[in-house]
Each structure stands twice: as C-alpha cells, then as structure tokens.
Design a protein around this motif. Structure first.
Motif, PDB file in Angstrom:
ATOM      1  N   ASP A   1      18.852  16.642  18.765  1.00  0.00           N
ATOM      2  CA  ASP A   1      19.286  17.441  17.623  1.00  0.00           C
ATOM      3  C   ASP A   1      19.455  16.561  16.392  1.00  0.00           C
ATOM      4  N   VAL A   2      20.075  15.398  16.562  1.00  0.00           N
ATOM      5  CA  VAL A   2      20.268  14.458  15.453  1.00  0.00           C
ATOM      6  C   VAL A   2      18.911  13.997  14.908  1.00  0.00           C
ATOM      7  N   ALA A   3      17.983  13.672  15.798  1.00  0.00           N
ATOM      8  CA  ALA A   3      16.648  13.241  15.361  1.00  0.00           C
ATOM      9  C   ALA A   3      15.974  14.328  14.541  1.00  0.00           C
ATOM     10  N   TYR A   4      16.108  15.561  14.991  1.00  0.00           N
ATOM     11  CA  TYR A   4      15.503  16.678  14.261  1.00  0.00           C
ATOM     12  C   TYR A   4      16.118  16.832  12.869  1.00  0.00           C
ATOM     13  N   LEU A   5      17.443  16.718  12.798  1.00  0.00           N
ATOM     14  CA  LEU A   5      18.117  16.846  11.503  1.00  0.00           C
ATOM     15  C   LEU A   5      17.726  15.720  10.546  1.00  0.00           C
ATOM     16  N   ILE A   6      17.611  14.509  11.063  1.00  0.00           N
ATOM     17  CA  ILE A   6      17.191  13.380  10.225  1.00  0.00           C
ATOM     18  C   ILE A   6      15.757  13.594   9.744  1.00  0.00           C
ATOM     19  N   GLU A   7      14.921  14.071  10.640  1.00  0.00           N
ATOM     20  CA  GLU A   7      13.509  14.288  10.314  1.00  0.00           C
ATOM     21  C   GLU A   7      13.337  15.306   9.186  1.00  0.00           C
ATOM     22  N   ARG A   8      14.256  16.259   9.102  1.00  0.00           N
ATOM     23  CA  ARG A   8      14.179  17.284   8.060  1.00  0.00           C
ATOM     24  C   ARG A   8      14.487  16.740   6.667  1.00  0.00           C
ATOM     25  N   ILE A   9      15.070  15.548   6.583  1.00  0.00           N
ATOM     26  CA  ILE A   9      15.421  14.968   5.287  1.00  0.00           C
ATOM     27  C   ILE A   9      14.168  14.547   4.511  1.00  0.00           C
ATOM     28  N   GLU A  10      13.209  13.980   5.217  1.00  0.00           N
ATOM     29  CA  GLU A  10      12.033  13.400   4.568  1.00  0.00           C
ATOM     30  C   GLU A  10      11.277  14.382   3.664  1.00  0.00           C
ATOM     31  N   PRO A  11      10.898  15.568   4.152  1.00  0.00           N
ATOM     32  CA  PRO A  11      10.186  16.485   3.250  1.00  0.00           C
ATOM     33  C   PRO A  11      11.032  16.935   2.070  1.00  0.00           C
ATOM     34  N   GLN A  12      12.351  17.010   2.269  1.00  0.00           N
ATOM     35  CA  GLN A  12      13.230  17.392   1.167  1.00  0.00           C
ATOM     36  C   GLN A  12      13.217  16.329   0.071  1.00  0.00           C
ATOM     37  N   LEU A  13      13.219  15.070   0.478  1.00  0.00           N
ATOM     38  CA  LEU A  13      13.153  13.985  -0.508  1.00  0.00           C
ATOM     39  C   LEU A  13      11.832  14.005  -1.262  1.00  0.00           C
ATOM     40  N   LEU A  14      10.753  14.301  -0.554  1.00  0.00           N
ATOM     41  CA  LEU A  14       9.440  14.385  -1.215  1.00  0.00           C
ATOM     42  C   LEU A  14       9.405  15.541  -2.201  1.00  0.00           C
ATOM     43  N   ASP A  15      10.036  16.659  -1.828  1.00  0.00           N
ATOM     44  CA  ASP A  15      10.088  17.801  -2.750  1.00  0.00           C
ATOM     45  C   ASP A  15      10.896  17.466  -4.000  1.00  0.00           C
ATOM     46  N   LEU A  16      11.995  16.754  -3.814  1.00  0.00           N
ATOM     47  CA  LEU A  16      12.848  16.406  -4.950  1.00  0.00           C
ATOM     48  C   LEU A  16      12.203  15.366  -5.861  1.00  0.00           C
ATOM     49  N   GLY A  17      11.566  14.365  -5.272  1.00  0.00           N
ATOM     50  CA  GLY A  17      11.022  13.267  -6.059  1.00  0.00           C
ATOM     51  C   GLY A  17       9.552  13.410  -6.406  1.00  0.00           C
ATOM     52  N   GLY A  18       8.884  14.355  -5.785  1.00  0.00           N
ATOM     53  CA  GLY A  18       7.457  14.520  -6.023  1.00  0.00           C
ATOM     54  C   GLY A  18       6.660  13.446  -5.289  1.00  0.00           C
ATOM     55  N   VAL A  19       5.354  13.542  -5.404  1.00  0.00           N
ATOM     56  CA  VAL A  19       4.459  12.613  -4.713  1.00  0.00           C
ATOM     57  C   VAL A  19       4.633  11.192  -5.243  1.00  0.00           C
ATOM     58  N   ASN A  20       5.024  11.055  -6.496  1.00  0.00           N
ATOM     59  CA  ASN A  20       5.178   9.728  -7.096  1.00  0.00           C
ATOM     60  C   ASN A  20       6.348   8.943  -6.510  1.00  0.00           C
ATOM     61  N   VAL A  21       7.201   9.615  -5.756  1.00  0.00           N
ATOM     62  CA  VAL A  21       8.345   8.913  -5.164  1.00  0.00           C
ATOM     63  C   VAL A  21       7.864   7.807  -4.225  1.00  0.00           C
ATOM     64  N   LEU A  22       6.685   7.957  -3.668  1.00  0.00           N
ATOM     65  CA  LEU A  22       6.151   6.955  -2.744  1.00  0.00           C
ATOM     66  C   LEU A  22       5.606   5.727  -3.465  1.00  0.00           C
ATOM     67  N   ASP A  23       5.503   5.795  -4.794  1.00  0.00           N
ATOM     68  CA  ASP A  23       5.038   4.638  -5.562  1.00  0.00           C
ATOM     69  C   ASP A  23       6.123   3.567  -5.684  1.00  0.00           C
ATOM     70  N   SER A  24       7.362   3.949  -5.532  1.00  0.00           N
ATOM     71  CA  SER A  24       8.479   3.011  -5.647  1.00  0.00           C
ATOM     72  C   SER A  24       8.685   2.295  -4.314  1.00  0.00           C
ATOM     73  N   PRO A  25       8.731   0.952  -4.333  1.00  0.00           N
ATOM     74  CA  PRO A  25       8.975   0.212  -3.086  1.00  0.00           C
ATOM     75  C   PRO A  25      10.321   0.568  -2.441  1.00  0.00           C
ATOM     76  N   ASP A  26      11.344   0.796  -3.249  1.00  0.00           N
ATOM     77  CA  ASP A  26      12.647   1.162  -2.701  1.00  0.00           C
ATOM     78  C   ASP A  26      12.603   2.536  -2.035  1.00  0.00           C
TER      79      ASP A  26
END
Length: 129
Positions: free
Chosen positions: A29-54
């Motif tokens: 359950d914890v793994a599933y909840l953590i996994e759900r964070i990633e797409p939310q971060l991409l939605d918030l930051g857009g595709v360009n969020v992956l350009d930042s090393p941090d």
C-alpha cells in the motif's frame, strides 16, 4: 519469539506469519501511494521539470523508495512462507506505538481491503475525525 500451545494464547497474541503478511500488505500500500506522487509532480512541473538535475534526483528517489518498499515486502513475504504457524507474538505494545488508526486496525487484524487513501475523492475533500 516463543512457541505457545494454542490453549495458552492470550487475546493480544497472534501467529507471527499472519502479522507479517499484514505488514506485507501495508508495505505494498505504501509503495502504491509513493508511486502515485510521480505523475502528480510531472503534472505540476510540466515536462520541463525533468530538465533540472535536482528534480531528476527527486524523481529517481521516488522510484527508489517504491523499489525498496516492494523489495522489503517481497523479502518478508518470502521468509514468512517458511515460518511455522505456531510462532506466536504479543502485538499489544507494537500496536500501541502505531499512530494511524487505519494502519493500527489493519495490523491488528481488523480486515481492511483496498488502499488506505481513497482514490475517488477530489483534491481538497477531507473527512472530519
């Protein structure tokens, strides 16, 4: 850890394999909840969020947390398979240390099915307690 004949088992003593399998369920359950964070971060930051090393480090950290959580769950699941059912433990003290009521209920044997976080609620919805 002791083997106690069934006639001597107190209310708070349970078979260790059953408890460990509930922990496995919670870890998945914890793994599933953590996994759900990633797409939310991409939605918030857009595709360009992956350009930042941090930002990339954060995304990799999320992936690693999911892998580690699932790995621990699988490890516990595997060692539990070879464990005798007669191994009993007293869970009273351990349960008293768990602060989340839903998790305490799940680990204490009260069956909870599905994930701890409702998936159908909209952002901003909450329950009073």
């Amino acid at each position: 850890m002791t083997t106690i004949p069934r006639a001597e088992v107190s209310d708070m003593q349970e078979a260790l394999p059953a408890i460990l399998m509930r922990i496995v369920s919670e870890l998945h359950d914890v793994a599933y909840l953590i996994e759900r964070i990633e797409p939310q971060l991409l939605d918030l930051g857009g595709v360009n969020v992956l350009d930042s090393p941090d930002s990339m480090k954060v995304m990799q950290g999320i992936d690693l947390a999911v892998q580690k959580t699932r790995g621990i769950a699988e490890f516990i699941d595997t060692i539990t398979g070879g464990m005798p059912e007669g191994w009993m433990v007293d869970v009273a003290t351990a349960l008293s240390l768990v602060k989340l009521a839903e998790m305490q209920k799940a680990l204490g044997g009260a069956g909870r099915h599905g994930h701890s976080q409702p998936l159908a609620k909209a952002a901003g919805d909450f329950d009073f307690f």
